[in-house]
Design an enzyme around this catalytic site. Sequence first.
Site, PDB file in Angstrom:
ATOM      1  N   GLU A   1       0.817  -1.214   0.000  1.00 53.68           N
ATOM      2  CA  GLU A   1       0.000   0.000   0.000  1.00 53.68           C
ATOM      3  C   GLU A   1       0.852   1.266   0.000  1.00 53.68           C
ATOM      4  O   GLU A   1       0.606   2.215   0.734  1.00 53.68           O
ATOM      5  CB  GLU A   1      -0.963  -0.010   1.189  1.00 53.68           C
ATOM      6  CG  GLU A   1      -1.923  -1.180   1.147  1.00 53.68           C
ATOM      7  CD  GLU A   1      -2.925  -1.183   2.280  1.00 53.68           C
ATOM      8  OE1 GLU A   1      -4.067  -1.584   2.040  1.00 53.68           O
ATOM      9  OE2 GLU A   1      -2.554  -0.781   3.405  1.00 53.68           O
TER      10      GLU A   1
ATOM     11  N   ASP B   1      -8.486  -8.543   4.656  1.00 53.24           N
ATOM     12  CA  ASP B   1      -8.288  -7.322   5.448  1.00 53.24           C
ATOM     13  C   ASP B   1      -9.448  -7.087   6.401  1.00 53.24           C
ATOM     14  O   ASP B   1     -10.304  -6.239   6.150  1.00 53.24           O
ATOM     15  CB  ASP B   1      -8.119  -6.127   4.506  1.00 53.24           C
ATOM     16  CG  ASP B   1      -7.656  -4.861   5.227  1.00 53.24           C
ATOM     17  OD1 ASP B   1      -7.288  -4.948   6.409  1.00 53.24           O
ATOM     18  OD2 ASP B   1      -7.658  -3.787   4.599  1.00 53.24           O
TER      19      ASP B   1
ATOM     20  N   GLU C   1     -12.621  -1.104  11.510  1.00 54.78           N
ATOM     21  CA  GLU C   1     -12.508  -0.287  10.297  1.00 54.78           C
ATOM     22  C   GLU C   1     -13.584  -0.628   9.272  1.00 54.78           C
ATOM     23  O   GLU C   1     -14.267   0.255   8.758  1.00 54.78           O
ATOM     24  CB  GLU C   1     -11.129  -0.469   9.676  1.00 54.78           C
ATOM     25  CG  GLU C   1     -10.945   0.323   8.397  1.00 54.78           C
ATOM     26  CD  GLU C   1      -9.603   0.081   7.746  1.00 54.78           C
ATOM     27  OE1 GLU C   1      -9.286   0.792   6.783  1.00 54.78           O
ATOM     28  OE2 GLU C   1      -8.881  -0.829   8.196  1.00 54.78           O
TER      29      GLU C   1
END
Length: 841
Positions: free
Chosen positions: A307, A385, A413
Amino acid sequence: MRLSVIPIWLAFIFLLTDIRAEDGSAAWLRYAPPPNAHQLQQYVPNKIAILNGTVTSPVFSAGKELKQGIESILHRNNATSITSHLSRTDIIIVGTLDQFTKAYGNIGSETKLEGDSFWLKYDTSLKNVYIIGADQRGALYGVFEYLRLLALGSDVSKLNVVRAPMGPIRWVNQWDNMGGDITREYGGDSIFFSNGNISQNLTRAGQFARILSSIGINSCVVNNVNANATLLSSSNIQGLARIADVFRPWGVQLSISIDFAAPQDFGGLSTYDPVDPTVVSWWDSKVKELYTAIPDMGGFLIKADSEGQAGPAQYNRTLAQGANIFADALAPFNGIVMYRAFVYNQLNESDMKADRANAAVQFFQPFDGQFRDNVVVQIKNGPIDFQVREPTSPLFGVLQKTNVAMEVEVAQEYLGQQCHLVYLPPLWKLTLDFDLQVDNKPSKVRDIISGKRFNRALGGMAAVTNVGLNSTWLGSHLAMSNLYGYGRLAWDADSSSEEIIQDWIRLTFGHDQKVIQVIQDMSMQSWPAYENYSGNLGIQTLTDILYTHFGPNPQTADGNGWGQWTRTDKYGLGMDRSVSTGTGFSGQYPPKVAKMYETFETTPDELALWFHHLNYTHKLHSGKTVIQHFYDAHYEGAQTAANFVSMWKSLDGKIDAERFEDVLERQVYQAGHSIVWRDSIVNYFYNWSGIPDTHGRVGHHPYRIEAESMKLEGYAPYKVSPFEAASNFTAITVNNTVGTATATLKYPDGVYDVAVQYYDLYGGTSHYEIYLNNNSVGSFYSNTTMGHTPSVYLDGISATRHTFHSVNIKSGDTLRIVGTPDGNDPAPLDYVAILPPGILD
């Protein structure tokens, strides 16, 4: 221990204690008296002897905590003293095993204490309590365990136990940025950083260390894994030392995330190649500087080659070479490298063999056995994720010669960002209890990460957290059950989700049986409910992966290189991850597990779409078709979220008003937003499949009045994108200073709830007022105070609702909504629902 009747006056005191106003800052360390507090008195001495405790030591903290806790739990009013007199009877003795042995003799050959473990015993003959740790941290953990038992009202008269942690790694990874903000900032600003430096006031950091210690957490990474290299400046290192100073009395080691490219970006070198001698020397020097300032620093957390973060791949070096440069620098100081397995590349979606889930094994398997002994590969519980459900990462079974730890996420998240109640220990337990059957031998993940299965010295768990300055720490009272649950599981992975939540409720909200039952029921139903309305059958969480990671946006899963694909088309959806026809991911597991996932016939329904691309009309093991399951699950999930509101309201008067109202606000929000989720997902897949809901719900809303169908003045229709984020794909926005939307109601006379569906955009606070026949029903502002990542668009992130209850309506009444825009918020409206009592729109 026999329980006697509590005097009425004493019960009244306990009642008052339980319902006093609270802001959540005490978390589960409220030390409120249990109902049987008066009975526990006889088993808890009034004197405390602290062995080998300097004023900054964990043992000294243990003694102070014990005095404070006992006095609060037992209402002793400063009647418990700390003494240096080592009497032989009627005393609580707190210290390390070495010091206890010197003062009192051997505790018995059958009692073995090693690293962070402790021994608790009540000596019935001497009326002594022994709280003895293998080390100072163990003694502190023993005190917190003893106080937990007292606060729970447990029988301590026969206490004689040894407790040892599952593994030595019990870390939390904060997402704090040096500017003072926190990535996914649901709990407020940073308790560590401000304006590029370490905060001057670290009181809150010390309080956080106490909370972490109470659940056995031994290290805290204070900065974001996307690290800022300026953290390594000499002035900031001295600031980090100040954080370590407030951590140290609680046995919490400070650790930091580091920028792999720091030698170049910050150090002025021409390279950050991990085998370059100048880079090696630079890191050796920087590590020595860090340990000179912080002798007990835990180590480094590293995110590399992922990332956009720099890593060894830049120089064609291996992951092991990338990790080992830090391991070698840290080894003389007993430091640990936590190297994240979150390494993947962007992919070409047109390549049917491409699969992000394959990345961890592909990247790390070739280097098993090449990592130094002080390197721990930190593996997310699933291969993508932090999704609402994933299979266990196969990397746990692949790295047999490498230390590993399991990474979980307290920060929610993708899972509601603390605005949706989602109790996560049941999700984590799926991975901890999963048996990978490596070499056809029992290989549960909990035994792998503890080091037991492959005989590794280091291992354990790490959790991503985003604690901030909010009084509730995480931004939500109920979300704290996840932090507590993480600590309990990191210490003892055999703990049950039910036991953990029951204890947390008692410690946080008290012992009222209705309170315990209701919050337990809500918590245990919350993850299945969220899975139902956000993404099920293993398709992942259908959130907006390109923007906020909060609200629904299934379109963002496909058509990009991030690899969280659903491969949705007009015939079906799901990833084919079989070896025979798909990406081959199932073949990364040991043979027995691989065989189970290889075919649909043996794959559990809950992971069907993770491993297989199925037609909408394909029948699951449950007997339902894929599309009907989607419809039913999303409606069931939204209904459960709606039920949470009435469940929580039933506790009115049993919980202090401050916490009651705060949680109620969030449950009302979740109930409304779950409908946004429900409608977005079912409309999206109905649009693709064209297959109607057998129950006639999807696309059929008899109680709604679409905003664009109302008489509009100052408002104009607005086509919402993504289309599924609006009922009938259309909303209205004000194109001037004020907008009015009017409709004539054609419902039978009666009492209704009036739900106004609108969008709360970042950058403005619009005002809405609702009138019935020119009489004001009420008004509200679009200033939702939740901590989720906001949106500047009309989408599934900003969509929400406000409901007016018990409105008397007659057929023919005129409903008028007046919207006044503000800033970037044009007072958007989606629809109004006129709901009979008990009807969920």
